[in-house]
Design an enzyme around this catalytic site. Structure first.
Site, PDB file in Angstrom:
ATOM      1  N   HIS A   1      -0.035 -12.886  -7.500  1.00  0.00           N
ATOM      2  CA  HIS A   1       0.789 -12.170  -8.482  1.00  0.00           C
ATOM      3  C   HIS A   1       1.339 -13.100  -9.559  1.00  0.00           C
ATOM      4  O   HIS A   1       1.881 -12.637 -10.568  1.00  0.00           O
ATOM      5  CB  HIS A   1       1.961 -11.451  -7.800  1.00  0.00           C
ATOM      6  CG  HIS A   1       1.544 -10.315  -6.925  1.00  0.00           C
ATOM      7  ND1 HIS A   1       0.810  -9.242  -7.374  1.00  0.00           N
ATOM      8  CD2 HIS A   1       1.749 -10.108  -5.602  1.00  0.00           C
ATOM      9  CE1 HIS A   1       0.592  -8.414  -6.371  1.00  0.00           C
ATOM     10  NE2 HIS A   1       1.126  -8.906  -5.285  1.00  0.00           N
TER      11      HIS A   1
ATOM     12  N   ASP B   1      -6.929  -8.436  -1.299  1.00  0.00           N
ATOM     13  CA  ASP B   1      -5.568  -8.083  -0.903  1.00  0.00           C
ATOM     14  C   ASP B   1      -5.305  -6.610  -1.267  1.00  0.00           C
ATOM     15  O   ASP B   1      -5.903  -6.068  -2.198  1.00  0.00           O
ATOM     16  CB  ASP B   1      -4.583  -8.993  -1.658  1.00  0.00           C
ATOM     17  CG  ASP B   1      -3.150  -8.850  -1.161  1.00  0.00           C
ATOM     18  OD1 ASP B   1      -2.691  -9.717  -0.416  1.00  0.00           O
ATOM     19  OD2 ASP B   1      -2.506  -7.832  -1.530  1.00  0.00           O
TER      20      ASP B   1
ATOM     21  N   HIS C   1      -2.780  -5.378  -2.733  1.00  0.00           N
ATOM     22  CA  HIS C   1      -2.131  -5.283  -4.036  1.00  0.00           C
ATOM     23  C   HIS C   1      -2.987  -5.950  -5.117  1.00  0.00           C
ATOM     24  O   HIS C   1      -3.641  -6.961  -4.845  1.00  0.00           O
ATOM     25  CB  HIS C   1      -0.764  -5.974  -3.988  1.00  0.00           C
ATOM     26  CG  HIS C   1       0.148  -5.424  -2.952  1.00  0.00           C
ATOM     27  ND1 HIS C   1       0.221  -5.956  -1.683  1.00  0.00           N
ATOM     28  CD2 HIS C   1       1.001  -4.380  -2.971  1.00  0.00           C
ATOM     29  CE1 HIS C   1       1.106  -5.267  -0.974  1.00  0.00           C
ATOM     30  NE2 HIS C   1       1.588  -4.313  -1.727  1.00  0.00           N
TER      31      HIS C   1
END
Ligand SMILES: NCCCCCC(=O)NO
Ligand SMILES: [Zn+2]
Length: 343
Positions: free
Chosen positions: A160, A196, A198
């Site tokens: 992220h 993943d 996300h």
């Protein structure tokens, strides 16, 4: 397969995050890495090596220098300001506010350099971030040195984290750093496959305008799932990067068959791109029992992921990302790795 791991991750502990309207103990906790390490040992995956120490030059090729230089100052500045507990932002420069002027106070800087309340600091956080970065680069060097694959047991995770921001438990983008390192050490081009739950918004942002690093992401549809503001299928890259960013947003409840169809398509696009090396952002929060996620993969599915990636026949670096069902995180993460080795 060799694993690289650092006990320094454990200093990033006891921190809190802002989620669902509350300040709660962070889901991203030390036991995650310890359960994975224990499974590496019990499955006899291979040796577990400590990281070599690196300077931050490679980090500063994918992140801005001012962002990287900010990270080690956070805790000292937070303590100097008289606070204890977790250093967390409470204000962010969103639309209509200025993101081009760097403010002076630590509360403002934490917001200036983040996109959510999910990347807090405690006393040992910077040492953990740096050790995670060293783990990724050490494991990358093993692959460059001739290993077919290696496992960077990174904690904290990284996908992220964008060029100049942290968030979602991520600070330095370990997978992006590894991809850049491969490019700096002879790889003509690199693919990053992010499995993943996300969307790896940071990885996408870093390489979005580059054609030398392909980024493929399978993830919860951002219309309804974190990080919400990036990860749609129409985000295909820009300029020299056009066509080299591929997103597979998937709905709540996605189970193996639908998820695997996207994996298969991603692997076909990866094979067509023909990279010299693959970096896998290995999150296992696609698991049916994950406490913060909404896919339905089962433990038996993870070795199948590894086998499919192995079929690419490319040198592969696995970089640990998310996964919060700590009882099974080791089973699922190492399952991908033993599947890759067809054990
Ligand atoms: N605090 C909001 C949710 C953070 C998700 C972290 C993750 O697992 N990313 O892959
Ligand atoms: Zn995740």
């Amino acid at each position: 397969m060799k694993t690289v791991f650092s006990p320094l991750h454990a200093g990033h502990a006891g921190n809190f995050e802002l989620i669902s309207g509350a300040i709660v103990p962070a889901f991203e906790k030390p036991s995650r890495a310890e359960f994975i390490k224990a499974r590496v040992e019990s499955e006899k995956l291979g040796p577990i090596l400590p990281p070599e120490t690196h300077d931050l030059a490679t980090a500063k090729q994918v992140h801005t220098s001012d962002y990287i230089d900010f990270l080690p100052t956070v805790w000292p500045l937070w303590e100097e300001s008289g606070r204890t507990g977790s250093a967390l932002p409470f204000t962010w420069p969103t639309r209509g506010l200025r993101g081009d002027v760097r403010p002076q106070t630590i509360d403002a800087l934490l917001g200036f350099y983040s996109f959510d309340g999910g990347a807090s600091f405690v006393k040992g956080t910077w040492e953990a971030i740096k050790s995670s970065y060293d783990v990724a680069l050490t494991a990358a060097a093993l692959v460059k040195g001739g290993e077919t694959s290696a496992f960077a047991l990174c904690r904290p995770p990284g996908h992220h984290a964008g060029a100049a921001f942290m968030g979602g438990y991520c600070y330095i983008n370990n997978a992006a750093v590894a991809a850049q390192w491969f490019r700096d050490h002879g790889a003509r081009c690199v693919s990053i496959l992010d499995v993943d739950y996300h969307h790896g918004n940071g990885t996408q942002e870093i390489f979005y305008s580059r054609g030398d690093v392909q980024v493929l992401n399978l993830h919860g549809d951002p219309m309804t799932e974190y990080p919400f503001f990036l990860g749609h299928a129409d985000e295909r890259g820009a300029g020299a990067g056009e066509g080299f960013n591929v997103n597979y947003p998937l709905p709540f409840g996605t189970a193996w068959d639908a998820w695997n169809a996207s994996l298969d398509d991603a692997c076909a696009k990866l094979a067509a791109y023909a990279p010299d090396v693959v970096v896998v952002s290995l999150g296992v929060d696609t698991f049916e029992k994950d406490p913060i996620s909404k896919f339905k993969l089962k433990s038996a599915d993870y070795p199948k992921i590894g086998r499919r990636i192995a079929k690419l026949g490319l040198p592969t670096l696995f970089v640990m990302e998310g996964g919060y069902a700590v009882e099974e995180i080791g089973i699922n993460a190492v399952g991908v790795l033993t599947g890759f080795e067809d054990r």
